[in-house]
Design a protein around this motif. Structure first.
Motif, PDB file in Angstrom:
ATOM      1  N   SER A 167       0.853  -1.187   0.000  1.00 24.76           N
ATOM      2  CA  SER A 167       0.000   0.000   0.000  1.00 24.76           C
ATOM      3  C   SER A 167       0.886   1.233   0.000  1.00 24.76           C
ATOM      4  CB  SER A 167      -0.920   0.012   1.223  1.00 24.76           C
ATOM      5  OG  SER A 167      -1.861   1.065   1.133  1.00 24.76           O
ATOM      6  N   PHE A 168       0.565   2.184  -0.864  1.00 26.91           N
ATOM      7  CA  PHE A 168       1.400   3.374  -0.992  1.00 26.91           C
ATOM      8  C   PHE A 168       1.356   4.214   0.278  1.00 26.91           C
ATOM      9  CE2 PHE A 168       2.877   7.113  -3.657  1.00 26.91           C
ATOM     10  CZ  PHE A 168       4.059   6.510  -4.054  1.00 26.91           C
ATOM     11  N   THR A 169       0.230   4.214   0.955  1.00 29.33           N
ATOM     12  CA  THR A 169       0.136   4.739   2.321  1.00 29.33           C
ATOM     13  C   THR A 169      -0.696   3.742   3.120  1.00 29.33           C
ATOM     14  OG1 THR A 169      -1.862   6.067   1.897  1.00 29.33           O
ATOM     15  CG2 THR A 169       0.274   7.155   1.581  1.00 29.33           C
ATOM     16  N   HIS A 170      -0.488   3.709   4.453  1.00 26.85           N
ATOM     17  CA  HIS A 170      -1.135   2.632   5.210  1.00 26.85           C
ATOM     18  C   HIS A 170      -1.297   3.006   6.678  1.00 26.85           C
ATOM     19  CE1 HIS A 170      -1.643  -1.626   6.724  1.00 26.85           C
ATOM     20  NE2 HIS A 170      -2.438  -1.610   5.680  1.00 26.85           N
ATOM     21  N   ASN A 171      -2.049   4.055   6.937  1.00 24.25           N
ATOM     22  CA  ASN A 171      -2.389   4.410   8.310  1.00 24.25           C
ATOM     23  C   ASN A 171      -3.792   3.872   8.586  1.00 24.25           C
ATOM     24  OD1 ASN A 171      -3.271   5.696  10.708  1.00 24.25           O
ATOM     25  ND2 ASN A 171      -1.754   7.316  10.411  1.00 24.25           N
ATOM     26  N   LEU A 172      -3.857   2.636   9.084  1.00 25.62           N
ATOM     27  CA  LEU A 172      -5.156   1.993   9.283  1.00 25.62           C
ATOM     28  C   LEU A 172      -5.968   2.646  10.392  1.00 25.62           C
ATOM     29  CD1 LEU A 172      -4.571  -1.836   8.838  1.00 25.62           C
ATOM     30  CD2 LEU A 172      -5.469  -0.174   7.214  1.00 25.62           C
ATOM     31  N   GLY A 173      -5.296   3.205  11.383  1.00 24.94           N
ATOM     32  CA  GLY A 173      -6.034   3.878  12.452  1.00 24.94           C
ATOM     33  C   GLY A 173      -6.891   5.011  11.909  1.00 24.94           C
ATOM     34  N   GLU A 174      -6.316   5.791  11.002  1.00 22.43           N
ATOM     35  CA  GLU A 174      -7.073   6.879  10.369  1.00 22.43           C
ATOM     36  C   GLU A 174      -8.123   6.318   9.405  1.00 22.43           C
ATOM     37  OE1 GLU A 174      -6.910  10.059  10.957  1.00 22.43           O
ATOM     38  OE2 GLU A 174      -5.048  10.318  12.074  1.00 22.43           O
ATOM     39  N   ALA A 175      -7.755   5.285   8.653  1.00 19.99           N
ATOM     40  CA  ALA A 175      -8.672   4.725   7.659  1.00 19.99           C
ATOM     41  C   ALA A 175      -9.897   4.100   8.307  1.00 19.99           C
ATOM     42  CB  ALA A 175      -7.946   3.695   6.798  1.00 19.99           C
ATOM     43  N   PHE A 176      -9.714   3.427   9.460  1.00 16.17           N
ATOM     44  CA  PHE A 176     -10.825   2.735  10.099  1.00 16.17           C
ATOM     45  C   PHE A 176     -11.923   3.695  10.565  1.00 16.17           C
ATOM     46  CE2 PHE A 176      -8.220  -1.252  11.221  1.00 16.17           C
ATOM     47  CZ  PHE A 176      -8.783  -1.943  10.168  1.00 16.17           C
ATOM     48  N   LYS A 177     -11.551   4.926  10.845  1.00 12.39           N
ATOM     49  CA  LYS A 177     -12.571   5.907  11.252  1.00 12.39           C
ATOM     50  C   LYS A 177     -13.614   6.073  10.154  1.00 12.39           C
ATOM     51  CE  LYS A 177      -9.224   8.540  14.008  1.00 12.39           C
ATOM     52  NZ  LYS A 177      -8.484   9.831  14.130  1.00 12.39           N
ATOM     53  N   LEU A 178     -13.140   6.145   8.904  1.00 12.24           N
ATOM     54  CA  LEU A 178     -14.059   6.302   7.781  1.00 12.24           C
ATOM     55  C   LEU A 178     -14.631   4.963   7.336  1.00 12.24           C
ATOM     56  CD1 LEU A 178     -12.097   8.991   5.761  1.00 12.24           C
ATOM     57  CD2 LEU A 178     -14.197   9.312   7.046  1.00 12.24           C
ATOM     58  N   LEU A 179     -13.847   3.894   7.499  1.00 11.73           N
ATOM     59  CA  LEU A 179     -14.342   2.571   7.142  1.00 11.73           C
ATOM     60  C   LEU A 179     -15.565   2.217   7.980  1.00 11.73           C
ATOM     61  CD1 LEU A 179     -14.013  -0.144   5.650  1.00 11.73           C
ATOM     62  CD2 LEU A 179     -12.448  -0.848   7.464  1.00 11.73           C
ATOM     63  N   ARG A 180     -15.481   2.477   9.287  1.00 13.57           N
ATOM     64  CA  ARG A 180     -16.614   2.179  10.174  1.00 13.57           C
ATOM     65  C   ARG A 180     -17.832   3.020   9.822  1.00 13.57           C
ATOM     66  NH1 ARG A 180     -12.397   2.686  14.151  1.00 13.57           N
ATOM     67  NH2 ARG A 180     -11.607   0.643  14.786  1.00 13.57           N
ATOM     68  N   ALA A 181     -17.584   4.210   9.315  1.00 16.11           N
ATOM     69  CA  ALA A 181     -18.682   5.103   8.933  1.00 16.11           C
ATOM     70  C   ALA A 181     -19.182   4.808   7.520  1.00 16.11           C
ATOM     71  CB  ALA A 181     -18.229   6.548   9.037  1.00 16.11           C
ATOM     72  N   GLY A 182     -18.524   3.878   6.837  1.00 18.52           N
ATOM     73  CA  GLY A 182     -18.935   3.525   5.484  1.00 18.52           C
ATOM     74  C   GLY A 182     -18.598   4.569   4.444  1.00 18.52           C
ATOM     75  N   VAL A 183     -17.606   5.405   4.745  1.00 19.43           N
ATOM     76  CA  VAL A 183     -17.232   6.492   3.832  1.00 19.43           C
ATOM     77  C   VAL A 183     -15.958   6.093   3.083  1.00 19.43           C
ATOM     78  CG1 VAL A 183     -16.638   8.930   3.629  1.00 19.43           C
ATOM     79  CG2 VAL A 183     -18.249   8.185   5.394  1.00 19.43           C
ATOM     80  N   ARG A 184     -16.118   5.591   1.878  1.00 22.56           N
ATOM     81  CA  ARG A 184     -14.955   5.150   1.103  1.00 22.56           C
ATOM     82  C   ARG A 184     -14.316   6.311   0.339  1.00 22.56           C
ATOM     83  NH1 ARG A 184     -14.548  -0.729  -0.240  1.00 22.56           N
ATOM     84  NH2 ARG A 184     -12.370  -0.987  -0.792  1.00 22.56           N
ATOM     85  N   GLU A 185     -15.152   7.242  -0.092  1.00 17.28           N
ATOM     86  CA  GLU A 185     -14.650   8.390  -0.819  1.00 17.28           C
ATOM     87  C   GLU A 185     -14.612   9.587   0.128  1.00 17.28           C
ATOM     88  OE1 GLU A 185     -16.645   9.127  -4.468  1.00 17.28           O
ATOM     89  OE2 GLU A 185     -16.522   7.040  -5.152  1.00 17.28           O
ATOM     90  N   ALA A 186     -13.431  10.090   0.369  1.00 16.68           N
ATOM     91  CA  ALA A 186     -13.247  11.219   1.278  1.00 16.68           C
ATOM     92  C   ALA A 186     -12.099  12.067   0.766  1.00 16.68           C
ATOM     93  CB  ALA A 186     -12.949  10.715   2.695  1.00 16.68           C
ATOM     94  N   ASP A 187     -12.041  13.293   1.238  1.00 15.09           N
ATOM     95  CA  ASP A 187     -10.956  14.182   0.836  1.00 15.09           C
ATOM     96  C   ASP A 187      -9.616  13.629   1.324  1.00 15.09           C
ATOM     97  OD1 ASP A 187     -12.753  15.919  -0.340  1.00 15.09           O
ATOM     98  OD2 ASP A 187     -12.914  17.203   1.450  1.00 15.09           O
ATOM     99  N   VAL A 188      -8.605  13.792   0.509  1.00 13.20           N
ATOM    100  CA  VAL A 188      -7.254  13.360   0.874  1.00 13.20           C
ATOM    101  C   VAL A 188      -6.588  14.467   1.677  1.00 13.20           C
ATOM    102  CG1 VAL A 188      -5.004  12.618   0.008  1.00 13.20           C
ATOM    103  CG2 VAL A 188      -7.101  11.951  -1.210  1.00 13.20           C
ATOM    104  N   PRO A 189      -6.216  14.196   2.928  1.00 12.69           N
ATOM    105  CA  PRO A 189      -5.615  15.248   3.757  1.00 12.69           C
ATOM    106  C   PRO A 189      -4.240  15.657   3.252  1.00 12.69           C
ATOM    107  CG  PRO A 189      -5.564  13.148   4.908  1.00 12.69           C
ATOM    108  CD  PRO A 189      -6.367  12.923   3.669  1.00 12.69           C
ATOM    109  N   GLY A 190      -3.807  16.834   3.656  1.00 11.35           N
ATOM    110  CA  GLY A 190      -2.534  17.380   3.206  1.00 11.35           C
ATOM    111  C   GLY A 190      -1.352  16.513   3.550  1.00 11.35           C
TER     112      GLY A 190
END
Length: 271
Positions: A167-190
């Motif tokens: 994975s080119f980036t792999h911060n699962l802690g941050e990803a799981f916040k949106l995964l649990r909310a069912g939000v696959r498409e989100a803004d890419v942070p800076g």
């Protein structure tokens, strides 16, 4: 290298449900094989095949499909990828790695983790090409894995496709916040944009020294990769393409905002 040598690929395999998801990354993987000749075999260095203190190479003739995840759709657990292994190729890879100074061994009863079978099920759905898995060492850094890739560099000229799957980036802690909310498409942070921009620029310039030292040089390296294992397959692919390989970014998308699904192709220099 011959002019017909295969490129090496780095694939961001994403969440296990990439196998059934309607995403940009899944769409790219479905057409990936169309841009390549048919390989005689595929070698995958997967972020989910972790072995410390050495390199393991799968030598099982009939690898099982491993469902190494939890909490996903039931249909994922029913999926199989019944591609054959190739024990002879596994032994040859093991010999090459040992000759290059790696403590390597061929192992039986190692199936296809989702870093292997998810992208291959999309790219090669007939599962009729032999596949061999190579481990990464979570306690070794990019230099180790770049040299590991270099030990595989002759395979491309022999019709073998080498893939690094991570994975080119792999911060699962941050990803799981949106995964649990069912939000696959989100803004890419800076902090993701700055890291991926730095990596993409260095890859395009073939700046291997900077890439190997990415944890010190790249912006927000530790935030994008709290641990190394999902970026290490990139270095295997880069090394496997040989010195001076031409790098091409072949896909770029993001999921859950923080998971960059960037894919790269490394073409060997024709001699």
């Amino acid at each position: 290298m011959s002019k017909t040598a295969f490129p090496a690929l780095f694939i961001s395999h994403g969440s296990p449900d990439t196998a059934i998801a309607d995403t940009q990354a899944a769409a790219w993987l479905r057409q990936m094989a169309a841009d390549l000749p048919r390989p005689r075999a595929i070698v995958v260095a997967s972020a989910h095949f972790e072995v410390s203190g050495g390199v393991a190479v799968s030598a099982d003739p009939d690898p099982e499909t491993i469902h190494d995840f939890g909490g996903f759709a039931p249909e994922l657990y029913a999926m199989q990828y019944p591609a054959p292994g190739e024990p002879e190729l596994a032994r040859r890879i093991t010999d090459d790695l040992q000759a290059a100074g790696f403590p390597a061994q061929a192992v039986d009863r190692r199936g296809f983790d989702h870093g292997v079978w998810v992208p291959l099920k999309l790219a090669y759905p007939d599962a009729d090409i032999p596949v061999v898995s190579v481990s990464v060492d979570p306690n070794k850094g990019p230099d180790h894995h770049f040299r590991l890739g270099q030990a595989l560099a002759e395979l491309g000229a022999e019709g073998v496709l080498v893939i690094g799957s991570g994975s080119f980036t792999h911060n699962l802690g941050e990803a799981f916040k949106l995964l649990r909310a069912g939000v696959r498409e989100a803004d890419v942070p800076g902090w993701v944009q700055e890291f991926t921009g730095w990596m993409n620029e260095r890859l395009a310039k073939n700046d291997v020294d900077a890439l190997i030292d990415y944890r010190k040089e790249a912006p927000f390296a530790a935030r994008n990769h709290p641990t190394d294992e999902h970026l290490l397959p990139l270095y295997v692919a880069l090394g496997a393409a040989g010195e001076g390989a031409r790098a091409s970014r072949v896909h770029d998308s993001a999921e859950f905002g923080v998971l960059a699904m960037t894919m790269w192709r490394f073409d060997p220099v024709a001699l």
